[in-house]
Design a protein around this motif. Structure first.
Motif, PDB file in Angstrom:
ATOM      1  N   UNK A   1       4.500  -6.836  -0.646  1.00 42.04           N
ATOM      2  CA  UNK A   1       5.119  -5.725   0.089  1.00 42.04           C
ATOM      3  C   UNK A   1       4.540  -4.419  -0.443  1.00 42.04           C
ATOM      4  N   UNK A   2       4.622  -3.347   0.356  1.00 37.16           N
ATOM      5  CA  UNK A   2       4.023  -2.086  -0.074  1.00 37.16           C
ATOM      6  C   UNK A   2       4.473  -1.665  -1.475  1.00 37.16           C
ATOM      7  N   UNK A   3       5.732  -1.927  -1.831  1.00 41.34           N
ATOM      8  CA  UNK A   3       6.212  -1.536  -3.166  1.00 41.34           C
ATOM      9  C   UNK A   3       5.373  -2.129  -4.301  1.00 41.34           C
ATOM     10  N   UNK A   4       4.777  -3.302  -4.032  1.00 39.54           N
ATOM     11  CA  UNK A   4       3.953  -3.946  -5.069  1.00 39.54           C
ATOM     12  C   UNK A   4       2.686  -3.145  -5.359  1.00 39.54           C
ATOM     13  N   UNK A   5       2.352  -2.217  -4.493  1.00 36.75           N
ATOM     14  CA  UNK A   5       1.129  -1.422  -4.686  1.00 36.75           C
ATOM     15  C   UNK A   5       1.406  -0.147  -5.480  1.00 36.75           C
ATOM     16  N   UNK A   6       2.686   0.136  -5.680  1.00 41.39           N
ATOM     17  CA  UNK A   6       3.045   1.379  -6.379  1.00 41.39           C
ATOM     18  C   UNK A   6       2.374   1.443  -7.744  1.00 41.39           C
ATOM     19  N   UNK A   7       1.692   2.554  -7.987  1.00 39.22           N
ATOM     20  CA  UNK A   7       1.064   2.755  -9.293  1.00 39.22           C
ATOM     21  C   UNK A   7      -0.331   2.163  -9.411  1.00 39.22           C
ATOM     22  N   UNK A   8      -0.759   1.363  -8.416  1.00 46.04           N
ATOM     23  CA  UNK A   8      -2.116   0.801  -8.497  1.00 46.04           C
ATOM     24  C   UNK A   8      -3.119   1.788  -7.907  1.00 46.04           C
ATOM     25  N   UNK A   9      -4.351   1.708  -8.412  1.00 47.77           N
ATOM     26  CA  UNK A   9      -5.413   2.574  -7.872  1.00 47.77           C
ATOM     27  C   UNK A   9      -6.448   1.700  -7.149  1.00 47.77           C
ATOM     28  N   UNK A  10      -6.686   2.035  -5.903  1.00 48.94           N
ATOM     29  CA  UNK A  10      -7.609   1.237  -5.099  1.00 48.94           C
ATOM     30  C   UNK A  10      -8.920   1.961  -4.848  1.00 48.94           C
ATOM     31  N   UNK A  11      -9.993   1.200  -4.877  1.00 52.15           N
ATOM     32  CA  UNK A  11     -11.272   1.770  -4.434  1.00 52.15           C
ATOM     33  C   UNK A  11     -11.257   1.829  -2.910  1.00 52.15           C
ATOM     34  N   UNK A  12     -11.643   2.983  -2.387  1.00 50.01           N
ATOM     35  CA  UNK A  12     -11.751   3.085  -0.926  1.00 50.01           C
ATOM     36  C   UNK A  12     -13.153   3.545  -0.545  1.00 50.01           C
ATOM     37  N   UNK A  13     -13.483   3.330   0.717  1.00 49.82           N
ATOM     38  CA  UNK A  13     -14.649   3.983   1.297  1.00 49.82           C
ATOM     39  C   UNK A  13     -14.251   5.448   1.515  1.00 49.82           C
ATOM     40  N   UNK A  14     -15.228   6.343   1.667  1.00 51.58           N
ATOM     41  CA  UNK A  14     -14.897   7.771   1.713  1.00 51.58           C
ATOM     42  C   UNK A  14     -14.262   8.193   3.037  1.00 51.58           C
ATOM     43  N   UNK A  15     -12.993   7.878   3.224  1.00 53.44           N
ATOM     44  CA  UNK A  15     -12.333   8.165   4.501  1.00 53.44           C
ATOM     45  C   UNK A  15     -10.934   8.712   4.231  1.00 53.44           C
ATOM     46  N   UNK A  16     -10.618   9.827   4.866  1.00 54.40           N
ATOM     47  CA  UNK A  16      -9.285  10.427   4.690  1.00 54.40           C
ATOM     48  C   UNK A  16      -8.193   9.499   5.222  1.00 54.40           C
ATOM     49  N   UNK A  17      -8.534   8.765   6.265  1.00 54.27           N
ATOM     50  CA  UNK A  17      -7.554   7.833   6.842  1.00 54.27           C
ATOM     51  C   UNK A  17      -7.201   6.747   5.815  1.00 54.27           C
ATOM     52  N   UNK A  18      -8.221   6.237   5.146  1.00 59.46           N
ATOM     53  CA  UNK A  18      -7.958   5.180   4.152  1.00 59.46           C
ATOM     54  C   UNK A  18      -7.180   5.725   2.963  1.00 59.46           C
ATOM     55  N   UNK A  19      -7.487   6.977   2.603  1.00 60.83           N
ATOM     56  CA  UNK A  19      -6.714   7.603   1.521  1.00 60.83           C
ATOM     57  C   UNK A  19      -5.229   7.677   1.915  1.00 60.83           C
ATOM     58  N   UNK A  20      -4.967   8.122   3.151  1.00 62.99           N
ATOM     59  CA  UNK A  20      -3.568   8.218   3.610  1.00 62.99           C
ATOM     60  C   UNK A  20      -2.880   6.857   3.646  1.00 62.99           C
ATOM     61  N   UNK A  21      -3.642   5.853   4.080  1.00 64.86           N
ATOM     62  CA  UNK A  21      -3.066   4.504   4.160  1.00 64.86           C
ATOM     63  C   UNK A  21      -2.515   4.076   2.793  1.00 64.86           C
ATOM     64  N   UNK A  22      -3.355   4.195   1.755  1.00 65.18           N
ATOM     65  CA  UNK A  22      -2.891   3.754   0.432  1.00 65.18           C
ATOM     66  C   UNK A  22      -1.790   4.658  -0.113  1.00 65.18           C
ATOM     67  N   UNK A  23      -1.927   5.957   0.176  1.00 66.48           N
ATOM     68  CA  UNK A  23      -0.905   6.901  -0.296  1.00 66.48           C
ATOM     69  C   UNK A  23       0.459   6.536   0.297  1.00 66.48           C
ATOM     70  N   UNK A  24       0.447   6.208   1.590  1.00 65.47           N
ATOM     71  CA  UNK A  24       1.704   5.867   2.266  1.00 65.47           C
ATOM     72  C   UNK A  24       2.317   4.586   1.691  1.00 65.47           C
TER      73      UNK A  24
END
Ligand code: LMR
Length: 342
Positions: free
Chosen positions: A171-194
């Motif tokens: 579930x999304x809560x399991x991602x709290x505090x983790x840092x993910x590598x993304x491709x350089x996209x603002x959309x992907x940044x927002x996805x993980x932030x959310x």
């Protein structure tokens, strides 16, 4: 040529080519061919993109009666994410197939393909990205790309992305505090932030090391990219979330293309079309095979989300992340995509 002469005896490596040895850049070649297409990419030859590039080479060399020769440079060996688009625009290479996210700086509208949950299944892809669809038009008729010496000749698939990390993610809560590598996209940044995670953009060639050294905790990619880079050996869990898409925009240097005689232009566009069909035929199969290899390897636990669990990830980001980027992607395109969600 200018007065500086580079002496190159038998350019053997991609590094020699990058230094200018053996590069012809579309002029007369020494082997009977009239034009050389240097095609650079960042994945291995046995992935959906790697194989489609090989197919394109085979087709265009045949259709042009050998007048066009294609040299493929896989695995970021000639140019990587950080410099390949510049190399294309300047004519140091003639073709690339970067994932849409890599175009964020020069044509931000292409982030449309990064929207989380844009497809529920790979079967929806061809219709949604056909050249006449809203999404297809945003890519094929993109004015920013056209103004930067970049011509779109196809759209290739890899498939749907999965999440990997050392932690179990249901579930999304399991991602709290983790840092993910993304491709350089603002959309992907927002996805993980959310979802409560942080993210950092890194070139594809750096992902394995970054995961191994703990610079990042996780990443997202289709199985074929995970397995071909051995990421599973440094990630204890993969969540089969099918939460996003990796689509490749097949591009050619416009100046190079425009200089080709008409019959060779046709050879390029027909070969691009046929290679796209081939790519669609093999992408799902290669991802399935990669998944089996990962399961067999036993280093990584695969977590298959139930429909309900996947819906929780989806509800967190759709439509909020989509709407957040509507100004860049186009409100009309977002509205059309939302309508298709039903
Ligand atoms: C990535 O950077 O994760 C992918 O875009 C690599 C690729 O080209 O499939």
């Amino acid at each position: 040529m200018g007065s500086a002469v580079i002496t190159c005896s038998a350019p053997a490596t991609a590094r020699d080519i990058k230094a200018g040895c053996g590069a012809r850049g579309g002029g007369a070649g020494g082997g009977g061919e009239d034009f050389t297409i240097k095609f650079s990419h960042v994945v291995t030859p046995d992935t959906p993109k790697g194989k489609a590039a090989e197919k394109f080479k085979e087709l265009v060399e045949k259709k042009s009666d050998g007048k066009i020769k294609v040299e493929i440079y896989p695995n970021s060996e000639l140019y990587g994410d950080e410099d390949e688009l510049q190399a294309l625009q300047s004519g140091s290479v003639q073709m690339l197939a970067p994932a849409s996210a890599k175009f964020t700086t020069i044509a931000p509208q292409l982030q449309v393909l990064d929207l989380p949950f844009i497809f529920d299944s790979v079967e929806d892809i061809p219709e949604l990205v056909s050249p006449d669809s809203d999404v297809g038009k945003a890519i094929y008729q993109n004015k920013k790309l056209a103004s930067k010496n970049v011509k779109v000749v196809g759209l290739w698939d890899n498939g749907l992305k999965q999440l990997s990390s050392n932690d179990e993610m249901r579930e999304p809560d399991d991602l709290t505090g983790l840092k993910f590598r993304i491709q350089p996209s603002d959309v992907l940044r927002s996805q993980f932030q959310t979802w409560g995670a942080s993210s950092t953009p890194l070139a594809f060639a750096e992902v394995y090391n970054a995961l191994q050294q703990g610079v990042v905790d996780g990443q997202e990619n289709p199985y074929s990219n995970i397995e071909s880079q051995n990421m599973q050996t440094v990630q204890k869990h993969i969540t089969e979330s099918n939460h996003g898409y990796i689509g490749y925009v097949l591009v050619i240097n416009t100046e190079f293309f425009d200089k080709l005689p008409d019959d060779l232009k046709d050879a390029v566009t027909e070969s691009a079309d046929e290679a796209s069909t081939y790519n669609r035929e093999i992408a799902a199969k290669l991802n399935e095979e990669a998944k089996k290899k990962i399961e067999k390897g036993g280093t990584t636990k695969l977590i298959k989300l139930s429909d309900e669990e996947r819906q929780v990830f989806k509800d967190a980001v759709v439509p909020s992340v989509w709407e957040k980027h509507a100004d860049v992607i186009g409100q009309d395109v977002i509205d059309e995509l939302l309508k298709k969600q039903g």
